[in-house]
Motif scaffolding. Structure first.
Motif, PDB file in Angstrom:
ATOM      1  N   VAL A 179       0.962  -1.081  -0.144  1.00  0.00           N
ATOM      2  CA  VAL A 179      -0.114   0.087   0.084  1.00  0.00           C
ATOM      3  C   VAL A 179       0.847   1.110   0.045  1.00  0.00           C
ATOM      4  O   VAL A 179       1.618   1.312   1.019  1.00  0.00           O
ATOM      5  N   PRO A 180       0.732   2.025  -1.055  1.00  0.00           N
ATOM      6  CA  PRO A 180       1.553   3.155  -1.001  1.00  0.00           C
ATOM      7  C   PRO A 180       0.958   4.340  -0.184  1.00  0.00           C
ATOM      8  O   PRO A 180      -0.044   5.067  -0.372  1.00  0.00           O
ATOM      9  N   ILE A 181       1.706   4.388   1.115  1.00  0.00           N
ATOM     10  CA  ILE A 181       1.034   5.406   2.025  1.00  0.00           C
ATOM     11  C   ILE A 181       0.984   6.874   1.689  1.00  0.00           C
ATOM     12  O   ILE A 181       0.140   7.399   2.072  1.00  0.00           O
ATOM     13  N   LYS A 182       2.004   7.287   1.095  1.00  0.00           N
ATOM     14  CA  LYS A 182       1.850   8.447   0.535  1.00  0.00           C
ATOM     15  C   LYS A 182       0.557   8.821  -0.443  1.00  0.00           C
ATOM     16  O   LYS A 182       0.136   9.884  -0.204  1.00  0.00           O
ATOM     17  N   LEU A 183       0.319   7.899  -1.363  1.00  0.00           N
ATOM     18  CA  LEU A 183      -0.852   8.160  -1.952  1.00  0.00           C
ATOM     19  C   LEU A 183      -2.199   8.138  -1.257  1.00  0.00           C
ATOM     20  O   LEU A 183      -2.777   8.918  -1.534  1.00  0.00           O
ATOM     21  N   VAL A 184      -2.149   7.319  -0.201  1.00  0.00           N
ATOM     22  CA  VAL A 184      -3.344   7.239   0.702  1.00  0.00           C
ATOM     23  C   VAL A 184      -3.390   8.552   1.543  1.00  0.00           C
ATOM     24  O   VAL A 184      -4.277   8.988   1.523  1.00  0.00           O
ATOM     25  N   HIS A 185      -2.296   8.909   1.887  1.00  0.00           N
ATOM     26  CA  HIS A 185      -2.296  10.228   2.802  1.00  0.00           C
ATOM     27  C   HIS A 185      -2.810  11.440   1.781  1.00  0.00           C
ATOM     28  O   HIS A 185      -3.408  12.342   2.249  1.00  0.00           O
ATOM     29  N   THR A 186      -2.431  11.385   0.525  1.00  0.00           N
ATOM     30  CA  THR A 186      -2.700  12.450  -0.356  1.00  0.00           C
ATOM     31  C   THR A 186      -4.260  12.322  -0.554  1.00  0.00           C
ATOM     32  O   THR A 186      -4.913  13.449  -0.775  1.00  0.00           O
ATOM     33  N   VAL A 187      -4.740  11.305  -0.925  1.00  0.00           N
ATOM     34  CA  VAL A 187      -6.017  11.071  -1.200  1.00  0.00           C
ATOM     35  C   VAL A 187      -6.897  11.402   0.111  1.00  0.00           C
ATOM     36  O   VAL A 187      -7.873  12.557  -0.165  1.00  0.00           O
ATOM     37  N   GLY A 188      -6.680  11.265   1.077  1.00  0.00           N
ATOM     38  CA  GLY A 188      -7.095  11.594   2.474  1.00  0.00           C
ATOM     39  C   GLY A 188      -7.159  13.093   2.719  1.00  0.00           C
ATOM     40  O   GLY A 188      -8.004  13.770   3.080  1.00  0.00           O
ATOM     41  N   ALA A 189      -6.083  13.643   2.279  1.00  0.00           N
ATOM     42  CA  ALA A 189      -5.930  15.167   2.466  1.00  0.00           C
ATOM     43  C   ALA A 189      -6.858  15.876   1.610  1.00  0.00           C
ATOM     44  O   ALA A 189      -7.362  16.970   1.691  1.00  0.00           O
TER      45      ALA A 189
END
Length: 185
Positions: free
Chosen positions: A162-172
């Protein structure tokens, strides 16, 4: 239903790569007893988010609609920025010896780690935004469980894929949209 679904989705995304998710991974690796850990996470989350939801509901009644709109809009935008800052787990966040068993150790460690955390603040904001304390608490708790239970059982295999940076960007992005919508309404 909207408050439940939005709360579930936002908290599940916010929890990805969060220190409490890292704590779940550490507890799973250390104790290798998934059921008491998952049940401990559930118990700690229910209590923590019920309190956070109560604070959010109180804020709704204490502030006027115009002030609440600006507070919520600004809070959601601040949360969007906070989502982009990665969490780290401190070595002190996990008790060295499970003196009180895996379940109670998990409850205490998870409850304390969740204090002032992104997902707890999100629960306060969501409860203030939606007029449904129970649906928000149920949704945020489900979001926490969706993000943490698989980590307890599948651990590092998930974290590598799971690309955490992508998940954080989507959440942001979601928090930013909610903030703009709150300010515009």
């Amino acid at each position: 239903m909207e408050s439940f679904l939005v709360s579930t989705g936002i908290v599940a995304l916010a929890e990805m790569g969060d220190k409490t998710q890292l704590l779940a991974l550490v507890l799973a690796a250390r104790f290798r007893k998934p059921w008491p850990i998952v049940l401990g996470i559930f118990a700690a989350t229910i209590v923590n988010h019920a309190l956070a939801g109560a604070v959010g509901s109180w804020v709704t009644s204490a502030l006027g609609p115009d002030v609440l709109r600006w507070v919520l809009g600004g809070s959601f935008i601040a949360m969007a920025i906070w989502m982009l800052i990665p969490d780290k787990l401190d070595a002190d966040d996990v008790d060295k010896a499970p003196r009180y068993g895996v379940f109670l150790t998990t409850v205490v460690a998870f409850f304390l780690a969740e204090m002032g955390d992104k997902t707890q603040i999100a629960t306060v904001m969501l409860a203030a935004r939606f007029d449904s304390w129970a649906a928000v608490v149920a949704g945020t708790t489900l979001g926490m469980m969706l993000a943490n239970a698989p980590v307890v059982w599948l651990g590092e295999r998930i974290m590598r894929r799971v690309p955490i940076k992508l998940v954080h960007t989507v959440g942001a992005g979601i928090f930013l949209v909610l903030g703009v919508l709150a300010l515009a309404s």
